[in-house]
Every structure is written in structure tokens, then in C-alpha cells.
Design an enzyme around this catalytic site. Structure first.
Site, short mmCIF file in Angstrom:
data_model
loop_
_atom_site.label_atom_id
_atom_site.label_comp_id
_atom_site.label_asym_id
_atom_site.label_seq_id
_atom_site.Cartn_x
_atom_site.Cartn_y
_atom_site.Cartn_z
N HIS A 1 0.82 -1.22 0.00
CA HIS A 1 0.00 0.00 0.00
C HIS A 1 0.85 1.26 0.00
CE1 HIS A 1 0.27 0.86 4.40
NE2 HIS A 1 0.26 -0.44 4.55
N ASP B 1 6.24 0.63 6.48
CA ASP B 1 4.80 0.36 6.39
C ASP B 1 4.15 1.44 5.54
OD1 ASP B 1 2.24 -0.50 6.79
OD2 ASP B 1 2.11 0.13 8.87
N GLU C 1 -5.01 1.81 2.92
CA GLU C 1 -4.99 0.53 3.65
C GLU C 1 -5.15 0.77 5.13
OE1 GLU C 1 -3.43 -2.72 6.09
OE2 GLU C 1 -2.63 -0.68 5.98
N GLU C 2 -4.47 1.80 5.62
CA GLU C 2 -4.44 2.03 7.08
C GLU C 2 -5.81 2.36 7.65
OE1 GLU C 2 -2.06 1.08 8.68
OE2 GLU C 2 -0.15 1.45 7.71
N ASP D 1 3.07 -6.59 3.45
CA ASP D 1 2.75 -5.48 4.36
C ASP D 1 3.16 -5.79 5.79
OD1 ASP D 1 1.81 -3.07 5.28
OD2 ASP D 1 -0.29 -3.67 5.32
N HIS E 1 3.83 2.45 12.79
CA HIS E 1 2.89 3.55 13.10
C HIS E 1 3.48 4.59 14.05
CE1 HIS E 1 -0.89 0.87 12.12
NE2 HIS E 1 0.03 0.83 11.17
#
Lengths: 460, 460
Positions: free
Chosen positions: B279, B291, B325-326, B353, B423
């Protein structure tokens, strides 16, 4: 096989000389402390004192938080420890010290070109401020002082970014200490220095820096490893990098503070001293749990363990909790200046300031004869597997004494992550472990008690 | 010994059945790709493409930075990749998607009692704001949903702090996803949730959360592991904890975005598809390198490697760089809804991912018959020692296809530190490694090419 026999065999069958018999006497004398060492260790590691130094550190840091030189928090920390040591039944007193008072204030940095990006920074102690509107300037990225020299003509009017690789703290810290003045000599307007750490989660680290005499003082801060690498890559691509740095740091007049001293008085030679120490001040980020709450707490705990067992050595065991170590051992230097007149009574100076993780060995600086004694002392630590005596006791705060010939000792701990947290928001109770602290306390107590109780002071 | 012999011996001396001969045929067919697999691997790991996916990722993240759903950065990222894929000579097109647009805005939290302390926080996606003056309330610390239930009567009017231990991401993330609504049901006014990570340098982590229907929406953010533990200790001491939380987050109308698609058309069955994916969006902190910049780049690199070697498979190889995606696989869900009508033509769906660190194995979900084929395919990865086929291909973005019976594959990488950075501000190029990315790209390319070139699609 007795210790006597081991020694005899080691030296072969030569006629024992006076030196030999003295060595043998020491071996026998130290070996006589095996039971008391076991008692101390048992109390610290499995007994009623289990987890105590960790609990004390938790209560202390959770209550006070960080405590930078000159801050109200540091004042509170000293009061807290004075009361705690008193309540613990020790002889406690304070020795006044004037300490630096630098205030970080608001600070921020952002990359303006080639794209907008906030940079996480921590200004360095004693840094001057930027003008209120900040400094916006093009960046020159270098990886070493050598590269800066080669590119001297490019530094004028720039913000110099030092992206030096981390080799070791001792070596790499030179960039934080001297980066600002080295860049200022070439006309740089500010410096941003890669934090002195091998690992980062975008974490900036603060610390001391020194402006050189006669060199223009320019604002200086540490950036993260990640942002230093980012700017390096951008520079390698030939991209123009512009950063805006804003710092309203200021230096205030020296503040009043204290070294905090707690003692168990020696029964035979109260004037002779084995000194244990750690520092109470920290940086103004994180919680100062590791640097150096842990060192302070095990230096307290060592006295508590000895007192709990009803032990009293020949010499005085003195725990000193230094103030303003982070500003360059300010409290410790004053202590030395004040007490060096009695230097012949200082038997051993000990400092814990590289973490209180699992102890690996005792580090020691002293004469060959003193080392022979200490080699016997650490054998008493067999129950906790720390019988190694390494070279070079070290510590900012005991170094004046060691330089003047007093034997010095420090802890070698399994500190692989120490510099990940050092001087950053990551220095919290989360990195500490109760059992490791019990082991450090036990080691500290056994060494201090036995050295303080031997017939003779350590030979210089 | 030939592959045929191995198989024969494995099955004993029974008369070969039709099934056996089919299995043998596949073994022989896949083994025929050994040379092409070696070429792909050689090109990626030691050849002209060495370091290319890393370099592409560096250029991309250094240029764009992070790119959260709805942001201008995400728009720029899609344009950047569209142009880069075009320039790479691939067939490229965009498929429009409406995506969530949540803005973090300013946010802060500080402990007011028992002492002042700034808390590092990151608000969670779709969180509502606090009133402009913030919410100041007493804290209730719990370690689990079970404890919250037991102490339900204490939650009214409080800020609930979840200090759940990290077990695994899959298990522990429930606190971030559901913490706000579970606390709101009991009258809590806000939640602060320990970041979902096993390790921290006082680093908060953001992520998605979901308000439950019919439950009051309360502000919710993650705090650091360190501060969660601090408040736990304070609560255990019986200390009253008060926190002030200020967030001006807001949700805006859905934004326009795109899934970015690049293809090598199949020569024999262009309508049949092997899909590779990662993504393009990230969170609004860090740089989205790990990520999922890495996953996006190896999914591009796989096509480049195949194109560079002048290879063209029977079926179409299609790389899809998902958007949003998140926010819960928004782009991927729309892609599925749009293309499921052709589901019988989807041969294999692949997603990277969980990091592009050193590859360990291919994870695969599919029928027993498909697994037999894939077991042969991964044998082609012997030159890079990744011949293991594990159970359970996984990924938010390919899960709709897998649930509908399409075989799915994902990368298992040596990701011991993945959740340290995930994140958070620590998700940067610094955690990536060129050689690891070469290995991932090689693996990805070999699997995609061989599956896409076999006579038959994978059996369902």
C-alpha cells in the site's frame, strides 16, 4: 585446598619473602569475609531487601521526575533524598555547591527545503538562543571534523549538520562537545548534531557541549539519527537543504545546590573513608532513572544492607550523591577541592554512572599492590558470578581523586542498550530491572564493606 | 537424482495413478524454471538491479514523506508512482477510490496530578476532538478489558488508561481498536491506550480505531509504554492521577484517491492475473518506509526484474499499490468489489505489508493441490535460502480475495523489530536495508513469474 595453599602453589616452592607473606596475609584476611559477603548478597538478592533499591528508585523518580541542574525538581530531589536517608537511620548532611542554570525553553526545527519536515531536536546544555524569529539557513552536511575542514569554504552562513557515525560514546561524543565551536570558526550560524547513540526511534538526545574561548557562540542542538541520514542522502543527491531553527534557551546566574552525603561512621578509623557515589541530577528529558538514579540508589542501598546486618566497618562508608554531574561534574569537583586536604584518608572512591543493569565485573584503577587486594575482594562475589576485576575504574565524579592517586572503582554492567536511552526521553523506570539492581547493590555493598574493614587501607 | 526419482521414491512403488502423474508433471514443469529463477535472483541480488528497490524507496520517501489517507502527500505519492512506473516502461493506470479524511490537528496531554508531566501521545484515526479547552479528568488505570468490567462502577467521568501488556500485535491491538467504545459504555470521558509495541523509547504509536454504533464517541489516543507503566505504579500506590487531554482532530468529507496499477500483460491469457501488492498510504508520522513503502517497492521491483530480463509470462502480472490501507483496506475493498466479477481469472493474490526485512519464507493460503504446486515453486528459491512454504498467507488488502477462495501469498520476514517502529515516528529509511530488499524482490519476482507462467492456474 585452602587459599594459603593456592597461593603457595602459584608462587612455586621459593622461600617465602616478606612480600609473599604479606600477600598471603591479605588473601587470608579477605577470605575471612566470605561469610559476611554471603550474608550481604543473600539479604540483597533473596532476603528482606530484595527489590528494595528498585522500589526506592521507582518511588523517587515517579515522585520527582527529571531534575536538571538549577531546576526546582533538583532541589526537591535533594530534599527527598535527605529525608529518605535520614529516615533510613544514616548520618546525613548536605554540602552547598553553586551549579549552572541553563533553561531549554521552547525549541523547534523544521526542514523548509527540499520539502517541509519537522525535525525532532534537543538543544544542548549552555547553547545560546537563536533570534526570536529563528535562524533560517542552508545546510552543509558533513560526516566528520575532517570533512568539515576540507569543505571549510562552504560553511560560511550555513547550518552545519554533523552526521558522524556512532563508533563509541567516548569517541563520538566529541561531535556534541565541540561541534558548535568547530563550525563557528568557519562562519557557520548554527549546528545540528546527530544524536550520540547507535539506535533510535527518531529519538533526539541532549547533553553537554562546550564553547571554546574566543569563538563565536552559535546555537546548537542534537537531531535524530534518522533525520541526519535523511539530510545526508538529500545532500548526496545535490538537493539544496534549508532548515529553520528556533531556540529560546538561556543561561541564568549560578543556582544553589548541594551534594547529599550519608555515612556509616567507622568504628576504628572514622576519619578514613570508602566513598560510594552516583549523581542525583539528570537531564531535563526522560526521568533520570538510568542516568543516574540507579547509581544513586545502589550507593544508598549498599549502606542500608550493611546497616541492616548490624555491620560496622573500621573505616567510614560515605555515600555521596553528587549534584550537577551532567554539567561536567560540578558538585564532585567542588567536593574534591574542599576535601583534597584529607586525601590521604580516602581509601577507595567508587562511582556508578553507567547504568545498573546486570553487573559483569568491577572496574578498578590503582597500584599493582592495591589490585592484588581487590582481586581477592572480588572473589567474595562468587555467589553472584561477578568475580572479574577489570582495568580502569572510571567516572566523571571520581576522576579528580583517581588522578591524584586514590584507588577508584566502578561497575561494569551489561549495558548494550545504555546509549539508546541515555540523555533522551527514553531514560525511564521501564529500562530498569529489580533483580539487576539487587545484584549491583550486593556487589557495591560487599566491596565497600570489605575494603572499609580491612586492617590496612589499600596501598597507593 | 532427478526430481522425478525423488517423487517416485516418496510415493513408494505403487502403480502411478493419474493424480501421481499430474503431481509429477507439475514437479517437472516447475523444475524447468530453475534457470530463469536463478537469473532473476542473480539480477536482483548481485546484478544491475542490486539495491534498486531500496534506492527507489529512498527516493520516494525522501521526496514525499508520510502520506496519510486524504492528505496532499498521498496525492503526490500517487502521481510520483504513476510517473515512475510509466517511465519504467510498464502499463500503468489509476482506479478512483473515495477514502477517509481525518486530520490529527494539534494534540497534547499532560499529567496534572500527582505531579506535572508531559505525556507523549498520538491521537487515533477517526477520534473525535476534545472541547477546545481540553478534558481534565481523573484517571482509571486498567490492564485489561476484564479489569475494566470488574471496575465498571469506577469509570464514570474518568479518563480510562489501558495499560495492557503486549502479547502479540494481533491480540493486543484489540485495545486500540475497541478501547474507546468499551470505556465510553461505562461513562468514561476519554481513553489513553498504551501503544501496541513490545519496546519503546518513549515512543507513541498511532493507528486505526473503531467507534461502535450507538456508543458515545469519546476522544482516544495512544500513550507510551513508559507513561502507561508510570500511571499504573501511581495508581497502585493509591495516588490520585489527573490528566488534561487536548485534541482538535476532525473528520472531513471523503477524499478522492486512487489505487495505482502497473502491469506486464500475459502473452497467452492476458485476462488471467497474478496480483502483487503493497500500500502507498501510511500514517501521518514517520516516513512510511517500512509500512508499507517497502512492500510497494518490491511489488514494483518484481515487475522491473522480469521486464529487464525480457521475460513475459502466459498470464498478466499486475502490481496494485493500494490506497487507504491504514483506514481498513479501503482501496483494496473497492478493488475487490469492482473486480470480483472476474474472480475466476485471479490466479494468485500476493501482499507484502509486514516489512521487507530478510525474507524467511513464503506464507500461503490455498487448497492442498495448490499448496503442492507452491511447494515446488519455493524450491526455486534455494539460491537465497527461502524454500520454506508456511501456512496462512495474510494481508488486510488481499483478504477479500482469499475469503472468496483465491489462493493468497505473503512474505514472512525476519521482523523482530517491526512493531518497535510500526505507526510511529521511527518508521523511516533507517530501518531498511538494501540487501534485504533485494532478497524480498527476488523472491517476489520468482513466485509471481513462475505462477503466472505455468500451463495451468493454481487449483482452487
Amino acid at each position: 585446598m585452602s587459599l594459603y595453599q593456592i597461593n603457595y602453589n602459584f608462587h612455586g616452592y621459593s622461600t617465602p619473602t616478606k612480600k609473599h607473606s604479606k600477600v598471603k596475609a591479605i588473601i587470608t584476611e579477605v577470605a575471612g569475609y566470605a561469610d559476611v559477603a554471603k550474608q550481604i548478597i543473600e539479604l540483597a538478592v533473596n532476603g528482606a531487601a530484595q527489590n528494595r533499591s528498585y522500589r526506592r528508585l521507582t518511588d523517587f523518580t515517579d515522585t520527582i521526575g527529571n531534575r536538571v541542574s538549577g531546576s526546582h525538581n533538583l532541589e526537591m530531589a535533594i530534599k527527598y533524598m535527605y529525608n529518605a536517608l535520614k529516615q533510613d537511620g544514616l548520618d546525613v548532611y548536605l554540602e552547598p555547591v553553586k551549579i549552572p542554570h541553563w533553561i531549554r525553553g521552547n525549541e523547534s526545527a523544521e526542514m523548509v527545503l527540499p520539502r517541509a519536515k519537522r525535525l525532532a531536536i534537543l538543544g544542548l546544555s549552555s547553547s545560546v538562543a537563536t533570534p526570536p524569529e529563528g535562524i533560517e539557513a542552508e545546510v552543509l552536511v558533513v560526516q566528520s571534523f575532517e570533512e568539515l575542514k576540507k569543505r571549510a569554504s562552504e560553511a560560511q552562513g550555513k547550518i552545519v549538520v554533523f552526521n558522524q557515525p556512532f563508533v563509541s560514546y567516548g569517541e563520538t561524543v566529541a561531535y556534541r562537545l565541540n561541534g558548535a565551536s568547530e563550525a563557528a570558526k568557519l562562519g557557520a550560524v548554527a549546528t545540528l548534531i546527530r544524536s550520540i547513540t547507535p539506535f533510535s526511534i527518531n529519538s533526539p538526545h541532549t547533553g553537554m557541549q562546550s564553547y571554546q574561548n574566543g569563538v563565536k557562540q552559535i546555537p546548537t542542538a542534537c537531531i535524530t539519527l534518522e533525520d541526519a541520514e535523511l539530510m545526508q542522502r538529500m545532500a548526496q543527491r545535490g538537493q539544496k537543504i534549508v532548515v529553520r531553527l528556533t531556540m529560546d534557551a538561556k543561561s541564568l546566574p549560578a543556582a544553589d545546590s548541594f551534594n547529599t552525603v550519608a555515612e556509616i561512621k567507622g568504628w576504628q578509623h572514622p576519619e578514613q573513608v570508602v566513598l560510594l557515589s552516583g549523581h542525583l541530577d539528570s537531564w531535563d528529558v526522560g526521568q533520570g532513572a538510568m542516568d543516574d538514579g540507579g547509581g544513586a540508589m545502589i550507593s544508598w542501598e549498599a549502606l542500608s544492607l550493611i546497616r541492616d546486618l548490624g555491620l560496622r566497618p573500621r573505616r567510614t562508608l560515605r555515600t555521596v550523591l553528587w549534584t550537577a554531574e551532567e554539567q561536567g561534574g560540578v558538585g564532585a569537583q567542588q567536593y574534591y577541592d574542599l576535601h583534597k586536604v584529607n586525601i590521604s584518608n580516602f581509601d577507595l572512591v567508587m562511582e556508578s554512572d553507567t547504568g545498573t543493569f546486570a553487573p559483569v565485573a568491577l572496574q578498578f584503577t590503582g597500584s599493582g599492590a592495591a589490585r592484588k587486594v581487590m582481586e581477592e575482594v572480588v572473589k567474595l562475589l562468587a555467589p553472584i558470578n561477578t568475580t572479574k576485576l577489570e582495568k580502569h575504574g572510571e567516572g566523571t565524579d571520581i576522576s579528580p581523586w583517581m588522578q591524584a592517586g586514590v584507588p577508584g572503582a566502578s561497575l561494569h554492567v551489561a549495558d548494550s542498550r545504555y546509549f539508546w536511552f541515555h540523555h533522551s526521553e527514553g531514560d525511564t523506570m521501564t529500562v530498569q530491572n529489580p533483580r539487576d539492581m539487587d545484584l549491583c547493590s550486593a556487589l557495591w555493598a560487599v566491596v565497600a564493606f570489605v575494603v572499609g574493614d580491612l586492617q590496612d587501607m589499600l596501598p597507593r
